[in-house]
Write an enzyme that holds these catalytic residues in place. Structure first.
Site, short mmCIF file in Angstrom:
data_model
loop_
_atom_site.label_atom_id
_atom_site.label_comp_id
_atom_site.label_asym_id
_atom_site.label_seq_id
_atom_site.Cartn_x
_atom_site.Cartn_y
_atom_site.Cartn_z
N GLY A 189 3.70 28.56 1.26
CA GLY A 189 2.91 27.52 0.60
C GLY A 189 2.39 26.52 1.63
O GLY A 189 2.30 25.32 1.36
N GLY B 133 -0.17 23.64 1.08
CA GLY B 133 0.11 22.55 0.13
C GLY B 133 0.33 21.23 0.85
O GLY B 133 0.27 21.15 2.09
N ASP C 120 0.48 31.67 3.18
CA ASP C 120 -0.15 31.07 2.01
C ASP C 120 -1.06 32.11 1.37
O ASP C 120 -1.48 33.07 2.01
CB ASP C 120 -0.97 29.83 2.41
CG ASP C 120 -1.21 28.89 1.23
OD1 ASP C 120 -0.49 27.89 1.10
OD2 ASP C 120 -2.11 29.18 0.40
N ILE D 91 4.02 35.74 -1.83
CA ILE D 91 5.47 35.89 -1.64
C ILE D 91 6.08 36.93 -2.60
O ILE D 91 7.23 37.31 -2.46
CB ILE D 91 6.23 34.54 -1.80
CG1 ILE D 91 5.85 33.86 -3.13
CG2 ILE D 91 5.96 33.63 -0.63
CD1 ILE D 91 6.73 32.68 -3.48
N TYR E 298 8.61 24.61 -14.86
CA TYR E 298 8.79 24.27 -13.44
C TYR E 298 10.19 23.66 -13.21
O TYR E 298 10.90 24.04 -12.27
CB TYR E 298 7.68 23.29 -13.05
CG TYR E 298 7.81 22.65 -11.69
CD1 TYR E 298 7.45 23.35 -10.54
CD2 TYR E 298 8.23 21.33 -11.55
CE1 TYR E 298 7.53 22.75 -9.29
CE2 TYR E 298 8.31 20.72 -10.31
CZ TYR E 298 7.96 21.43 -9.18
OH TYR E 298 8.04 20.84 -7.96
N LYS F 126 13.11 25.25 -10.90
CA LYS F 126 13.70 24.55 -9.75
C LYS F 126 15.21 24.43 -9.91
O LYS F 126 15.97 24.65 -8.96
CB LYS F 126 13.07 23.15 -9.59
CG LYS F 126 11.64 23.18 -9.05
CD LYS F 126 11.60 23.56 -7.59
CE LYS F 126 10.20 23.53 -6.99
NZ LYS F 126 10.14 24.10 -5.65
N1 SER Z 1 5.30 16.36 -8.30
C1 SER Z 1 5.80 17.46 -9.06
C2 SER Z 1 5.02 17.66 -10.29
O1 SER Z 1 4.49 16.71 -10.78
C3 SER Z 1 7.22 17.21 -9.45
O2 SER Z 1 8.03 17.70 -8.46
O3 SER Z 1 4.98 18.74 -10.79
#
Ligand code: SER
Length: 341
Positions: free
Chosen positions: A10, A13, A35, A55, A154, A158
């Site tokens: 990544g 980013g 990337d 990936i 997300y 995580k």
């Molecule tokens: N900045 C990220 C998001 O807003 C949170 O880790 O998804």
């Protein structure tokens, strides 16, 4: 002989930009940048090699290790929280399967070259899920172990990948005839909303802060997608890069855990607006909350308890809100947009 390198996934980013700039100033680190897209022009020449690919392609990862010896992996590739809500299946593939591919790769590399492979993983305040605003107000600084009930794909990804990393580092193949360490030295940071003066995030939910500041500097009106009382912890990008490299350098014997909160400052959207207006008095910033995105922000903590990071490896942010705006964001962003005009 294969060349020893640090792999950054990544790489294009926001954190990738900061990290590649950092390593380009450190003589003994050769970076291979991975990337989906060709590396941004400004970063080319600052890395030893660039690999364009996914990936999720195991063949690509195997080709990579036929050429390089991985000593450290900064696994930054991910779909952020808002984007992941629109394509949860893809997010799960990239965020979870992608991380598993890299953990396996780190293990294979450690076995092959006989040294631990450092695995740095950016986690997030998105792993928290506070049930309501009363609870958010009552627990101002959330500890790592509290409120681990994410409301986003997300956040779930995580939280699970933190645990996968901990598992790989401490328990992988624990029942095999000759149990031995996997060689994966996994370390994770739960980042607050990050604000960079030189790049913009894509697909996050804390993005209202960087979007507001960049829009004002560029002279564009901005309609904020959360209400003015929505509050989150934030951090200036130089502190985020310092936290990653500082945790990476900490002796493993000092680390009492593998997953750390780190904090810097906490601001509401209204407070950010006031700071932005002080720097750019003509800025047009309104509030037009989007119910669903605002609810995600409401479920994230107002601030985090980073006592463990401070005690174990000496974490201390250099940028509080005044310094972040006064010495980093406002001057750097102003110069950037002045150069574009
Ligand atoms: N900045 C990220 C998001 O807003 C949170 O880790 O998804």
């Amino acid at each position: 002989m294969r060349r020893p390198v640090t792999l950054i996934t990544g790489a294009n980013g926001e954190i990738g930009h900061g990290l590649i700039e950092h390593f380009s100033r450190v003589a003994d680190v050769s970076v291979v940048a991975l990337d989906l897209k060709p590396l941004d022009e400004g970063l080319q020449g600052k890395v030893a090699a660039t690999v364009v690919g996914d990936i999720l392609e195991v063949d690509l990862l195997q080709r990579l290790v036929s050429e390089y010896e991985l000593r450290a992996i900064y696994h930054l590739a991910a779909l952020l929280s808002t984007r992941a809500e629109y394509s949860p299946d893809t997010a799960h593939r990239v965020n979870v399967e992608g991380t598993l591919n890299l953990l396996k790769l780190a293990h294979e590399q450690a076995v092959w070259h006989g040294r631990p492979v450092l695995f740095m993983f950016p986690s997030s305040i998105a792993v928290y899920g506070l049930p309501d605003l009363e609870t958010k107000a009552a627990c101002a600084r959330v500890r790592e172990v509290d409120h681990n009930f994410p409301t986003t794909m997300y956040g779930c990804n995580k939280l699970y990948c933190e645990q996968l990393g901990r598992y790989y580092a401490q328990y992988y193949r624990q029942l095999s005839a000759e149990p031995r360490t996997s060689g994966v030295d996994f370390r994770a940071l739960r980042f607050p909303g990050l604000i960079s003066a030189t790049t913009m995030p894509t697909g996050g939910t804390s993005d209202f802060a960087p979007e507001m500041i960049h829009a004002a500097a560029a002279g564009r009106p901005y309609a904020c997608f959360v209400g003015e009382h929505a509050r989150l912890p934030f951090m200036a990008m130089p502190d985020a890069i310092r936290a990653l490299t500082q945790l990476a350098a900490a002796p493993v014997s000092r680390l009492r855990q593998r997953i750390y909160n780190i904090g810097a400052f906490s601001l509401s959207a209204g407070e950010i607006r006031r700071r932005v207006l002080a720097a750019f008095p003509g800025a047009e910033i309104t509030f037009q909350p989007d119910r669903a995105r605002a609810a995600i922000v409401d479920s994230w903590p107002a601030d985090v308890d980073d006592t463990a990071a401070r005690q174990d490896w000496g974490w201390k942010p250099e940028y509080d809100a005044d310094r972040a705006f006064g010495e980093y964001l406002v001057p750097t962003i102003s110069r950037y947009y002045a150069g574009q005009a």
